[in-house]
Design an enzyme around this catalytic site. Sequence first.
Site, PDB file in Angstrom:
ATOM      1  N   HIS A   1    -130.621 -64.065  88.528  1.00  0.00           N
ATOM      2  CA  HIS A   1    -131.234 -62.789  88.908  1.00  0.00           C
ATOM      3  C   HIS A   1    -131.631 -62.000  87.666  1.00  0.00           C
ATOM      4  CE1 HIS A   1    -131.951 -58.924  90.589  1.00  0.00           C
ATOM      5  NE2 HIS A   1    -130.736 -58.433  90.431  1.00  0.00           N
TER       6      HIS A   1
ATOM      7  N   CYS B   1    -133.563 -53.188  90.238  1.00  0.00           N
ATOM      8  CA  CYS B   1    -133.792 -54.556  90.727  1.00  0.00           C
ATOM      9  C   CYS B   1    -134.907 -54.624  91.751  1.00  0.00           C
ATOM     10  CB  CYS B   1    -132.502 -55.123  91.300  1.00  0.00           C
ATOM     11  SG  CYS B   1    -131.204 -55.149  90.063  1.00  0.00           S
TER      12      CYS B   1
ATOM     13  N   CYS C   1    -131.940 -54.940  97.272  1.00  0.00           N
ATOM     14  CA  CYS C   1    -131.140 -53.768  96.910  1.00  0.00           C
ATOM     15  C   CYS C   1    -131.265 -53.521  95.410  1.00  0.00           C
ATOM     16  CB  CYS C   1    -129.678 -53.993  97.270  1.00  0.00           C
ATOM     17  SG  CYS C   1    -128.991 -55.432  96.425  1.00  0.00           S
TER      18      CYS C   1
END
Lengths: 299, 443
Positions: free
Chosen positions: B398, B105, B429
């Site tokens: 996301h 990510c 993160c």
Amino acid sequence: MRAPRRVVELAAMPPLARTYVKGLSTSAVAMMAPRRPVGPDEVPAVDLLVRDVAADVERLTAYQHLVGEPAGDLLPAGFVHVLAFPLQTALMIRQDFPLPLLGMVHLANRVEQRRPVPLGSLLDVQVGARDLRAHRAGTTVDLVGEVRVDGETVWTGVSTYLARGVRLAGGTAPAAERRAAWTPPTPTGEWRLPADVGRRYAAVSGDRNPIHTSSLAAKAFGFPRTIAHGMYTAARALADVGPAARGEAYRWDVEFAAPVLIPGTAAVRVSPGEHGHEFVAWNARKGKKHLEGRVTPLG
Amino acid sequence: MAAPRTTTPAPGVPAAGLRRAVVVGGNRIPFARAGGPYVRASNLDMLGAALDGLVARFGLAGERIGEVAAGAVLKHSKDFNLAREAVLGSPLSPETPAYDLQQACATGLETVVGLSNKIRLGQIESGIAGGVDSTSDAPIVVSDALRRILLDMSRAKTPQQRVATAMRIRPRHLAPSAPTTGEPRTGLSMGEHQALTTAAWKITREAQDEIALASHHNLAAAYEAGFFDDLLTPYRGLTRDANLRADTSLEKLGSLKPVFGKSLDTPPTMTAGNSTPLSDGASTVLLASDAWAAERGLPVLATVVDAEAGAVDFVHGRDGLLMAGAHAVPRLLARNGLTLQDFDLYEIHEAFAATVLCNLAAWESDEFCRERLGLPGALGSIDRSRLNVHGSSLAAGHPFAATGGRIVATLAKALAAKGPGSRGLISVCAAGGHGVVAILEAA
């Protein structure tokens, strides 16, 4: 008086498949026959030795992938155990070995990986049985292995097995320790063991004990279905500790409490402890421990 | 031996004498929920759409950009040159080189960091950073056993060998494997990992739902104010992020059933409302040297000041999976002589509402800051009214690698609006115990 210990050198590793058939038949006979107590000195005073054992690269890779070890050119400590395992079995099916092979329960395993063993090394593998001890559920025996490269001991292993219901003559089992209530810790991970993991570990380890591959056989030995190889779960824990935390030389101790049924899931905690890393795996629903142990760098 | 010609700056000190890398602007497509309007769109399709919008917005058709860097987390093997293929399908000069990057990510933010560094070193004058992910068009692979057999078949020399190899295929080999958000080394999903951390830091359900509520309300307000008008190109009929619930409330969020942490001793607190949904989408950011932007009359919004990557040992439970930012931020602050309170805006990626709260709690904890970070005391708390002020991943969705680009473009524009010298902190993160953090400053 005990006869002096003798080393019998075999030309090659005995093939495990045939060993098991023999083990199965002698154990079946032993199970039919009335149980006689075993004498404390009845372990064969013989060590078996095979020289120049080499690891097969394809089998090594399959082992490393299965247990989650990096597929490097150093043999994982559990793989060295696998290489020595046929000699353990060969000892345990000898006529003079006092305990039946099948149904034997692996209670504990202690390994010292003293030096890294690179792929291509020629290993002298020696295994002997030692130390019959009374246990509250039967009699235990240690199968002690030593692996040398160029005369130097690089690996030692002690596998403690229990033959249930076999009494040791003159032996008194230590009183069962009162087990303190065990509270599962916070997990750090989870092992999901698919149905074929017993078959796959049997293929890479040669340990084709049918309790790991056939639910019928597992039921015959009192398990609800097939169970994972203890050394498979111990090897996963060792891999979870990982190369950075264990270094190249380490002790790897494990005590087995209850087998993991497959297919199945086990909660796991692998964490830094007092002298190294500790691991424990348990059944999250029942709060029952499967195995625990530790990996301690040898400094 | 000749003395080295160049001097290396002392570790922990920002390199002096480098020129600035600036954010010119950004463009993304609205983020969709998995199985939504982008269900048949591939990563290449979506990245291309976001890139086309960027090219149109800044008049880059025919332009040879210094380098394009982009990536995806869920990636088909055929997309080994995803970024370059997106360039070739765009109006950019076909002489624009590109590279793919993948850091879970953090992919999107890391493309910004890498290209900024090249600009600062003078290796390139312009760069486009980007990221894309589709959970709808995720790669599905055959089982390892079947793959081995198929590969063996392709190596067979005779038809007989091929047939013999094919005979090894068993029905159980045919089950396909889809990608998961599980950590390979622990077997736990990201949600279950966060649930452990959430419990360890004693984060309440209410606090998490409040973060989720603020995310939706802030994102909705930003859309209403037209904030995204020059940051977004509609795609496949979508003009806003599909996950946005402008009318959500604490009551609605409070009515959702927990989905993670149900086997722990503590009551579960993490729901679909305070966790990010699986999403599809893409984002891009245009980076440049001051000179390159000035030559083209392009705006400069913010400077990419510095960045730091971190990682934690979640495998042995030393830290939570998504806590690397808590370690990386203090290192970044120390190198830049800043405190946690020296920022006008904070962008902490909302993988889960609890991730944001755990990181904040860590910085507020005297014990954590002393024992784990080796600091004299707690970093302290932040002014919550400066946190994720234009909404974050809980509301927007996301699409893993697209999140970094969304955050950088959003923050750069917001800092430019606040005026020169205003400063923003980003923390993202990522799987594998990763975190990438960065400082942006209004140009």
